[in-house]
Write a protein that holds these residues in place. Sequence first.
Motif, PDB file in Angstrom:
ATOM      1  N   MET A  67       0.842  -1.196   0.000  1.00 62.60           N
ATOM      2  CA  MET A  67       0.000   0.000   0.000  1.00 62.60           C
ATOM      3  C   MET A  67       0.881   1.252   0.000  1.00 62.60           C
ATOM      4  N   SER A  68       1.773   1.329   1.017  1.00 62.35           N
ATOM      5  CA  SER A  68       2.642   2.497   1.037  1.00 62.35           C
ATOM      6  C   SER A  68       3.723   2.373  -0.031  1.00 62.35           C
ATOM      7  N   TYR A 123      -1.253   5.122  -4.989  1.00 63.99           N
ATOM      8  CA  TYR A 123      -1.943   5.266  -3.703  1.00 63.99           C
ATOM      9  C   TYR A 123      -1.421   6.483  -2.951  1.00 63.99           C
ATOM     10  N   THR A 172      -4.481   8.275  -2.131  1.00 66.43           N
ATOM     11  CA  THR A 172      -4.835   7.830  -0.774  1.00 66.43           C
ATOM     12  C   THR A 172      -6.226   7.195  -0.649  1.00 66.43           C
ATOM     13  N   GLN A 173      -6.582   6.361  -1.616  1.00 65.74           N
ATOM     14  CA  GLN A 173      -7.837   5.628  -1.501  1.00 65.74           C
ATOM     15  C   GLN A 173      -7.566   4.142  -1.656  1.00 65.74           C
ATOM     16  N   GLU A 174      -8.284   3.350  -0.903  1.00 66.12           N
ATOM     17  CA  GLU A 174      -8.063   1.906  -0.898  1.00 66.12           C
ATOM     18  C   GLU A 174      -8.205   1.301  -2.297  1.00 66.12           C
ATOM     19  N   SER A 175      -9.090   1.881  -3.131  1.00 62.63           N
ATOM     20  CA  SER A 175      -9.270   1.330  -4.475  1.00 62.63           C
ATOM     21  C   SER A 175      -7.999   1.451  -5.305  1.00 62.63           C
ATOM     22  N   ARG A 205      -4.486  -4.401  -2.549  1.00 60.45           N
ATOM     23  CA  ARG A 205      -5.558  -5.143  -1.892  1.00 60.45           C
ATOM     24  C   ARG A 205      -6.925  -4.729  -2.422  1.00 60.45           C
ATOM     25  N   GLY A 206      -7.129  -3.411  -2.607  1.00 56.90           N
ATOM     26  CA  GLY A 206      -8.402  -2.914  -3.123  1.00 56.90           C
ATOM     27  C   GLY A 206      -8.666  -3.440  -4.525  1.00 56.90           C
ATOM     28  N   SER A 256      -9.433  -7.105  -4.537  1.00 58.97           N
ATOM     29  CA  SER A 256     -10.790  -7.363  -4.038  1.00 58.97           C
ATOM     30  C   SER A 256     -11.814  -7.118  -5.134  1.00 58.97           C
ATOM     31  N   LEU A 257     -11.577  -6.074  -5.919  1.00 59.46           N
ATOM     32  CA  LEU A 257     -12.530  -5.758  -6.980  1.00 59.46           C
ATOM     33  C   LEU A 257     -12.487  -6.800  -8.096  1.00 59.46           C
ATOM     34  N   ALA A 293     -14.360  -9.613  -6.788  1.00 60.02           N
ATOM     35  CA  ALA A 293     -15.800  -9.336  -6.823  1.00 60.02           C
ATOM     36  C   ALA A 293     -16.335  -9.470  -8.244  1.00 60.02           C
ATOM     37  N   VAL A 322       4.862 -10.208   0.628  1.00 61.01           N
ATOM     38  CA  VAL A 322       5.550 -11.360   1.212  1.00 61.01           C
ATOM     39  C   VAL A 322       4.901 -12.670   0.774  1.00 61.01           C
ATOM     40  N   ALA A 323       3.618 -12.581   0.386  1.00 58.71           N
ATOM     41  CA  ALA A 323       2.944 -13.804  -0.051  1.00 58.71           C
ATOM     42  C   ALA A 323       3.269 -14.121  -1.518  1.00 58.71           C
TER      43      ALA A 323
END
Lengths: 460, 386
Positions: free
Chosen positions: B1-2, B7, B11-14, B18-19, B22-23, B26, B56-57
């Motif tokens: 993220m950082s 981002y 500065t938005q999760e999308s 990860r954002g 997730s989308l 979805a 790390v994954a």
Amino acid sequence: MEINKKSIKKLSSIVGKNFVKVDLEDRICYSYDATNLSYLPDAVVFPRTTQEIAEIIKLANKEKFYVIPRGAGTGMSGGSLPVKGGIVLAMSRFNRILKIDTENLIAVVEPGVVTGVFQKEVERLGLFYPPDPASLNFCTLGGNLAECAGGARAVKYGVTKDYVLGLEAVLGTGDILHTGVETMKGVVGYDLTKLLVGSEGTLGIITKITLRLLPLPEAKQTLLAIFDKLEDATHTVTNIIRSKIIPTTLEYMDKTAVFCVENYLNIGLPTDAEALLLIEVDGEKESVQTKGEKIRIMCLETGARDVEIAKNVEESERLWQARRSVSPAAFKLKPHKVSEDIVVPRTKLPQMIDKIKEIGERYGLTVLTFGHAGDGNIHVNFMIDQQNKDEVSRTHRAVEDLFRATLDLGGTLSGEHGIGITKAPYLSMEIGPIGIDIMKRIKQVFDPNNILNPGKIFVE
Amino acid sequence: MSDCPVYLEETQESMTARGRLSLVEAYIQGKICLTHRFKHILSKCLLCGACSDACVAGVSVHEIIQWARTEITRKQKIRPLKQLLLQKFLEQDTFISQLLRQGLRINRQLHHLSKMPCPPKTTFMDNTSSFIPESQGGLRVGYFVGCIANHFFPHIGQATIHILKDGGCTIYVPRGQGCCGLPFFNAGDLGKACSLAMRNMDAMLKQDVDYVIVSCAACSSYLKDYKKLFGSDPKAQAFSSKVRDISEFLANELSYARRLKDKPFPAEAQTLRVTYHDPCHLKKRQKIFEEPRNLIQAIQGIDFVEMNAPDRCCGHGGSFHLEHYKLSLGILKHKMDDIKETGAQVVVTGCMGCLLQLKEGVNSEGLNTKVLHIAQLIDQYKGEPS
């Protein structure tokens, strides 16, 4: 309490149209945290000033919608999840370091500053902010305060609350509260600062933070001790503490954790070992070497098969990589993880580890333990498949047994993750009825209409 | 993220890995469709790979985003005009390409493209023969020019040829080569990407070269990925294994750093303070970051200074720069601050996209700093052929 169109319009007029998101795509992105649970908010709002937040909270009181503050969504207990809908107040635009005072060793920051970024900034100036939760590269100081995050260095340096001197926060009424001091000492009135730290966003929304800093230690040394017997490792921990050497970190990984990480990273960890200890000491150059050597000998005396000392930063980084990868590597075992962060008095660590093993066997569950052995804070992970209903119900019972055993040994349910929603059902095991009643009455004073982060800490 | 440069601006999760994941999840689960917002979020990714690097994954986030973009292109019938024009421009040797090229020369006010360097009248390919005369030696190399060097920076192509000649290579510049195809691949146009790749492989393999040398990091990383594009196809495997980025080839195959060390620094020249920007396609994709540094530091009289976060993306991201111009400049701002802090007279890099971006940064801030491709720097200091 679904939010109405009028409220969305008003929110837009407070923070600006671009900073209110109602699209499903954006709501999905603010529906989860590190627990992997998910609840859709009605909207996401990105305020920039304290005043804006005060207006939002006043509007929420008037129009009756919930407000859920959120840092980076890396919490482990569901603290930032909008379990009852409402708006997520994303604090990411509060991302400025306002002051680093090298004369008085304090810093003033906004809550959206990323912990790791802040640490690098102060370290550039020869200063030190010790709390280091594993997610420090993403998590924010505001979130750290709300959950009172800890980290590996807590054994020597304590946790987030030990570094907070003062706060600015918007209460559930929309009032702006200033607490604490910008000085090293201060006992004027009740300690509202400490009350807000760890309150999980249920009492107020933190908008400004004054932090205490330390001088950056000159040197550090990292050691990895390998054990063939689990109890040797845990006894080594108690021995080190008893000998009055306090290492910066004293981390522990069990056999399952070592196995997962090695399978995952292939960095040459001994998969036949029963346990590993990752130890770091810091301080002045000479003292670090003496302490490191003492610890090395102590490990060997209490049964370590081998002790590796990192020769340089890269080697130490490799050792730390192993520790940091435990969480992601664990998912190779089973798709889901129920993760608890109990704490026991350090002398009770060997007993607790035995108990955990026993509980795992009793319920036929794969348990992976690792964590901050040095301060008695163990991360117990039950690896499960949530599709398997029987396994889920066995896990519930195992968690209850785990908490019971922890309390019996004089421990506590959560060291650094907070209660959130995942531990809320167990709160009354540790806190008596009077304690809970007082807490609920405090909540009433700060947030009379129950606007802020509903459904957390207490079962409703 | 950082770690995500986008981002840090938005500065938005999308705008985080990860954002976005997730989308995409979805979308696969049928919870969202190909809405305008979803497409917009996916388009706002530089594909720099910083998130994949930090994970790390070991999740290859940029490849998943890439997949989603391919999905969008597959499902969407009408191509956005920008994408169409870009495609036409990059197809070399076509009438439309020539037309666009001349248009770019004449209309300097056109949009923000006016900040781009003016393309010279003729391209690199126009002025270079398919075999470099007097080049001889053990290694047979084919030079893959790439669009930006061909259209905008033919002198970088020339510098590359000079060094390869000095290094004792037999050099071919095979005709029939063109765009590497990366812009189309990134935009999700697999069909076009494959046909371009095919054309390039044919052109290069026809000359039976030992190595395919590339002076642009984005192209070299992508040419190495042809083997992924075509699965287990032996031709693509053979081709990709021949590909070398210029700095990698000079440092490893030609041991050119040793050669540079022996060159005396011209007496009249002054010490030069130089810093280096890591292109994402070189460091994150190809793990090449020591080689260029070793080469630069081998040059006598160069005072090499590292900038803060040298591997932070400059914000160009190919067509990202065109699509999200303001955002791209916001990301560039941090890079420029880091460069300024070093006090370097020259900033060196190895990717044509970065080069365009850094030049724009230097111009718009009115700095005296020179932006050079690593081949240019080496060419200037390698002295006369020995």
